[in-house]
Design an enzyme around this catalytic site. Structure first.
Site, PDB file in Angstrom:
ATOM      1  N   TRP A 179       0.856  -1.186   0.000  1.00  0.00           N
ATOM      2  CA  TRP A 179       0.000   0.000   0.000  1.00  0.00           C
ATOM      3  C   TRP A 179       0.896   1.241   0.000  1.00  0.00           C
ATOM      4  O   TRP A 179       1.787   1.359   0.842  1.00  0.00           O
ATOM      5  CB  TRP A 179      -0.922   0.055   1.225  1.00  0.00           C
ATOM      6  CG  TRP A 179      -1.664   1.365   1.226  1.00  0.00           C
ATOM      7  CD1 TRP A 179      -2.675   1.727   0.385  1.00  0.00           C
ATOM      8  CD2 TRP A 179      -1.380   2.515   2.028  1.00  0.00           C
ATOM      9  NE1 TRP A 179      -3.041   3.033   0.618  1.00  0.00           N
ATOM     10  CE2 TRP A 179      -2.270   3.544   1.617  1.00  0.00           C
ATOM     11  CE3 TRP A 179      -0.460   2.787   3.050  1.00  0.00           C
ATOM     12  CZ2 TRP A 179      -2.268   4.811   2.194  1.00  0.00           C
ATOM     13  CZ3 TRP A 179      -0.451   4.058   3.630  1.00  0.00           C
ATOM     14  CH2 TRP A 179      -1.359   5.048   3.208  1.00  0.00           C
ATOM     15  N   GLU A 220      -3.030  -3.040  -2.612  1.00  0.00           N
ATOM     16  CA  GLU A 220      -4.212  -2.387  -2.019  1.00  0.00           C
ATOM     17  C   GLU A 220      -4.546  -1.058  -2.704  1.00  0.00           C
ATOM     18  O   GLU A 220      -3.695  -0.190  -2.853  1.00  0.00           O
ATOM     19  CB  GLU A 220      -3.917  -2.147  -0.533  1.00  0.00           C
ATOM     20  CG  GLU A 220      -5.030  -1.474   0.229  1.00  0.00           C
ATOM     21  CD  GLU A 220      -4.716  -1.373   1.733  1.00  0.00           C
ATOM     22  OE1 GLU A 220      -3.590  -1.719   2.142  1.00  0.00           O
ATOM     23  OE2 GLU A 220      -5.610  -0.940   2.477  1.00  0.00           O
ATOM     24  N   LYS A 222      -6.983   2.562  -3.007  1.00  0.00           N
ATOM     25  CA  LYS A 222      -7.574   3.527  -2.084  1.00  0.00           C
ATOM     26  C   LYS A 222      -8.252   4.650  -2.866  1.00  0.00           C
ATOM     27  O   LYS A 222      -7.846   4.971  -3.981  1.00  0.00           O
ATOM     28  CB  LYS A 222      -6.488   4.096  -1.156  1.00  0.00           C
ATOM     29  CG  LYS A 222      -7.054   4.933  -0.031  1.00  0.00           C
ATOM     30  CD  LYS A 222      -6.063   5.103   1.106  1.00  0.00           C
ATOM     31  CE  LYS A 222      -6.635   6.020   2.166  1.00  0.00           C
ATOM     32  NZ  LYS A 222      -5.894   6.016   3.414  1.00  0.00           N
ATOM     33  N   ASP A 253      -9.796  -2.921   0.898  1.00  0.00           N
ATOM     34  CA  ASP A 253      -9.892  -2.416   2.269  1.00  0.00           C
ATOM     35  C   ASP A 253     -11.279  -1.794   2.410  1.00  0.00           C
ATOM     36  O   ASP A 253     -11.690  -0.971   1.581  1.00  0.00           O
ATOM     37  CB  ASP A 253      -8.794  -1.367   2.513  1.00  0.00           C
ATOM     38  CG  ASP A 253      -8.793  -0.826   3.934  1.00  0.00           C
ATOM     39  OD1 ASP A 253      -9.858  -0.327   4.364  1.00  0.00           O
ATOM     40  OD2 ASP A 253      -7.751  -0.861   4.598  1.00  0.00           O
ATOM     41  N   HIS A 256     -11.780   1.997   1.918  1.00  0.00           N
ATOM     42  CA  HIS A 256     -11.166   2.676   0.783  1.00  0.00           C
ATOM     43  C   HIS A 256     -12.086   2.896  -0.409  1.00  0.00           C
ATOM     44  O   HIS A 256     -11.638   2.906  -1.552  1.00  0.00           O
ATOM     45  CB  HIS A 256      -9.912   1.903   0.344  1.00  0.00           C
ATOM     46  CG  HIS A 256      -8.800   2.009   1.329  1.00  0.00           C
ATOM     47  ND1 HIS A 256      -7.521   1.583   1.096  1.00  0.00           N
ATOM     48  CD2 HIS A 256      -8.789   2.525   2.590  1.00  0.00           C
ATOM     49  CE1 HIS A 256      -6.768   1.816   2.149  1.00  0.00           C
ATOM     50  NE2 HIS A 256      -7.504   2.379   3.071  1.00  0.00           N
ATOM     51  N   HIS A 280      -8.796  -6.191   3.812  1.00  0.00           N
ATOM     52  CA  HIS A 280      -8.509  -5.457   5.045  1.00  0.00           C
ATOM     53  C   HIS A 280      -9.857  -5.153   5.668  1.00  0.00           C
ATOM     54  O   HIS A 280     -10.613  -4.328   5.151  1.00  0.00           O
ATOM     55  CB  HIS A 280      -7.759  -4.150   4.770  1.00  0.00           C
ATOM     56  CG  HIS A 280      -6.276  -4.325   4.792  1.00  0.00           C
ATOM     57  ND1 HIS A 280      -5.393  -3.293   4.617  1.00  0.00           N
ATOM     58  CD2 HIS A 280      -5.514  -5.438   4.999  1.00  0.00           C
ATOM     59  CE1 HIS A 280      -4.155  -3.763   4.708  1.00  0.00           C
ATOM     60  NE2 HIS A 280      -4.200  -5.052   4.924  1.00  0.00           N
ATOM     61  N   ASP A 288     -12.221   7.113   5.641  1.00  0.00           N
ATOM     62  CA  ASP A 288     -11.360   5.980   5.995  1.00  0.00           C
ATOM     63  C   ASP A 288     -10.778   6.167   7.404  1.00  0.00           C
ATOM     64  O   ASP A 288      -9.583   6.334   7.568  1.00  0.00           O
ATOM     65  CB  ASP A 288     -10.231   5.896   4.952  1.00  0.00           C
ATOM     66  CG  ASP A 288      -9.242   4.791   5.235  1.00  0.00           C
ATOM     67  OD1 ASP A 288      -9.668   3.730   5.689  1.00  0.00           O
ATOM     68  OD2 ASP A 288      -8.030   5.003   4.998  1.00  0.00           O
ATOM     69  N   ASP A 290     -10.734   4.150  10.030  1.00  0.00           N
ATOM     70  CA  ASP A 290     -10.142   2.988  10.695  1.00  0.00           C
ATOM     71  C   ASP A 290     -10.619   2.794  12.126  1.00  0.00           C
ATOM     72  O   ASP A 290      -9.811   2.609  13.042  1.00  0.00           O
ATOM     73  CB  ASP A 290      -8.618   3.062  10.626  1.00  0.00           C
ATOM     74  CG  ASP A 290      -8.106   2.861   9.211  1.00  0.00           C
ATOM     75  OD1 ASP A 290      -8.147   1.731   8.729  1.00  0.00           O
ATOM     76  OD2 ASP A 290      -7.680   3.850   8.584  1.00  0.00           O
ATOM     77  N   ASP A 319      -7.565  -4.288   9.730  1.00  0.00           N
ATOM     78  CA  ASP A 319      -6.808  -3.040   9.553  1.00  0.00           C
ATOM     79  C   ASP A 319      -7.602  -1.870  10.124  1.00  0.00           C
ATOM     80  O   ASP A 319      -8.462  -1.301   9.454  1.00  0.00           O
ATOM     81  CB  ASP A 319      -6.504  -2.811   8.062  1.00  0.00           C
ATOM     82  CG  ASP A 319      -5.680  -1.540   7.844  1.00  0.00           C
ATOM     83  OD1 ASP A 319      -5.095  -1.048   8.821  1.00  0.00           O
ATOM     84  OD2 ASP A 319      -5.631  -1.048   6.698  1.00  0.00           O
TER      85      ASP A 319
HETATM   86  C1  RNT Z   1      -4.009   2.826   4.685  1.00  0.00           C
HETATM   87  C2  RNT Z   1      -4.127   1.389   4.322  1.00  0.00           C
HETATM   88  C3  RNT Z   1      -3.032   0.494   4.831  1.00  0.00           C
HETATM   89  C4  RNT Z   1      -2.606   0.783   6.260  1.00  0.00           C
HETATM   90  C5  RNT Z   1      -1.660  -0.227   6.860  1.00  0.00           C
HETATM   91  C6  RNT Z   1      -1.049   0.264   8.112  1.00  0.00           C
HETATM   92  O1  RNT Z   1      -5.086   3.561   4.295  1.00  0.00           O
HETATM   93  O2  RNT Z   1      -5.367   0.919   4.724  1.00  0.00           O
HETATM   94  O3  RNT Z   1      -3.414  -0.823   4.693  1.00  0.00           O
HETATM   95  O4  RNT Z   1      -3.707   0.936   7.097  1.00  0.00           O
HETATM   96  O5  RNT Z   1      -0.745  -0.609   5.938  1.00  0.00           O
HETATM   97 ZN    ZN Z   2      -5.683  -1.194   4.581  1.00  0.00          ZN
END
Ligand code: RNT
Ligand code: ZN
Length: 411
Positions: A179, A220, A222, A253, A256, A280, A288, A290, A319
């Site tokens: 990523w 990955e 985004k 993810d 994303h 993820h 995003d 998290d 994640d």
């Molecule tokens: C960031 C991505 C990525 C990170 C990790 C820490 O937006 O989701 O995967 O969260 O690599």
């Molecule tokens: Zn991620």
């Protein structure tokens, strides 16, 4: 209701709870080390930056490898089943001087490998393309500066070798996820150039010889990030195209995409064209952000798809990183929530529901989809926990509170 009664009730709709319990025990979830210290790592760069950020300042975070390992051990002791741990390159363990990212080697991860070996668990890995001075103007592998690209290409190659070392030592294939935060705050004049450079850099990384059976690269995508609002090099389309053409696995993810997109809907298409899906599991709140995953509709839908498509076809990694709450509790709650949703999905008569769909019986489908949600899932969860040496209820949290008082708050 007792487990026996629940078992009978599920049997009536064609569900074998014993099978579900056994299946769930065999699904490893890759637990992300970075929830333990807000994506800090051990290079003392002063926290996550360059395209990634955490909010909150809850006390007790791990600041040394020993502390992080102890916290992961403690969290794992409250989660049923055997899982994996997902490391980032910035969690390398350095002696006196920090070795820069492009020079990292297996030696920096030996203590992690020894630790994992003792516990009989596998490791997954990630190159770290953020929190570093060589993120120039927000770009890494796609930078117009050849020196910057070279540095990050070397980092990618170094990480493939580390992943191979981890996989071989632990005799367990290592998923290595790429990523990069690369993108622009405002409208770029050239959208193609950075993407061409990104593809070229990645090609240079993946040209390296590595054991294709033991090292599984994932890539990955985004939508945007804070400070990277207008253009992300590794957009969904770019990642799909690159991964498909280079025969690597694209990673989804949950945070994303546009907030109203149904990420679960993407899974079947991914599976058709990639064979495997890397995931993820996260929770975006308006963006995003998290947040710790909850048993919400998004997680439910993702878990349903994972189970229907065959969990063996998935790389399931968590994640999220919330620095405003107890980090150990965040791990345990998220891992258990994921397992609960997987189990709920296994306890859904998917074949019968599929028939209703194919027969066009949409009223029956709607009614049954809803009614099955209230079947006695808790009793099967309790039995699963019991067989895996865990309690099913919230008593794990008491243990975390004690650990917090005795260990975390003393740091
Ligand atoms: C960031 C991505 C990525 C990170 C990790 C820490 O937006 O989701 O995967 O969260 O690599
Ligand atoms: Zn991620």
């Amino acid at each position: 209701m007792s487990y026996k009664e629940a078992q009978k009730k599920y049997a009536k709709i064609g569900i074998d709870t014993e099978k579900a319990i056994a299946q769930l025990a065999g699904i490893p979830i890759s637990m992300h080390c970075w929830q333990g210290d807000d994506v800090g790592g051990f290079e003392s760069v002063g926290g996550a930056s360059n395209g990634i950020q955490t909010t909150g300042n809850y006390p007790g975070k791990a600041t040394t490898p020993e502390q992080l390992m102890a916290d992961i051990d403690f969290a794992m002791s409250l989660i049923p089943g055997k899982h994996r741990v997902n490391l980032h390159a910035c969690y390398g363990i350095h002696k006196d001087k920090v070795t820069d990212r492009n020079k990292l080697g297996p030696e920096h991860f030996k203590p992690w490998v020894e630790w994992a070996k003792k516990r009989g668990i596998g490791l997954d890995f990630n190159p770290t393309f953020f929190s570093h001075a060589n993120v120039k103007d927000g770009l890494t592998l796609s930078s117009p500066d050849p020196k910057i690209r070279k540095f990050w290409i070397e980092h990618g190659i170094a990480c493939l070798k580390i992943a191979e070392y981890m996989a071989k030592e632990l005799k367990s294939p290592c998923a290595i996820n790429f990523w990069c935060p690369d993108g622009y705050k405002d409208e770029p004049s050239d959208r193609l150039g950075p993407r061409k450079r990104m593809a070229d850099s990645l090609d240079k990384i993946f040209k390296t010889k590595y054991d294709k059976k033991m090292v599984i690269p994932t890539f990955e995508s985004k939508l945007f990030g804070i400070g990277v609002e207008s253009y992300t090099v590794n957009s969904h389309e770019f990642v799909m195209g690159y991964a498909q053409s280079r025969k690597i696995i694209a990673l989804l993810d949950m945070g994303h995409f546009h907030i109203s997109e149904n990420v679960a809907d993407k899974i079947s298409s991914f599976l058709m064209f990639f064979g495997k899906v890397a995931f993820h599991i996260s929770r975006p709140v308006r963006w995003d952000s998290d947040h710790v995953i909850r048993q919400n509709d998004d997680l439910r839908a993702a878990a349903q798809e994972i189970v229907k498509m065959g969990p063996e076809n998935f790389i399931i990694a968590l994640d999220y990183f919330d620095a405003s709450i107890c980090r150990v509790a965040a791990w345990v709650l998220g891992m258990r929530n994921m397992q609960k949703e997987l189990l709920k999905a296994m306890l859904t008569p998917n074949a019968a529901l599929k028939s209703l769909q194919d027969e066009g019986k949409f009223t029956d489908q709607l009614v049954m989809q809803e009614e099955y949600k209230n079947y006695p899932f808790e009793d099967v969860w309790a039995e699963f926990c019991k067989r895996n040496g865990q309690t099913a209820d919230e008593s794990w949290f008491k243990a975390v509170q004690k650990y917090e008082k005795d260990v975390l708050l003393k740091r």
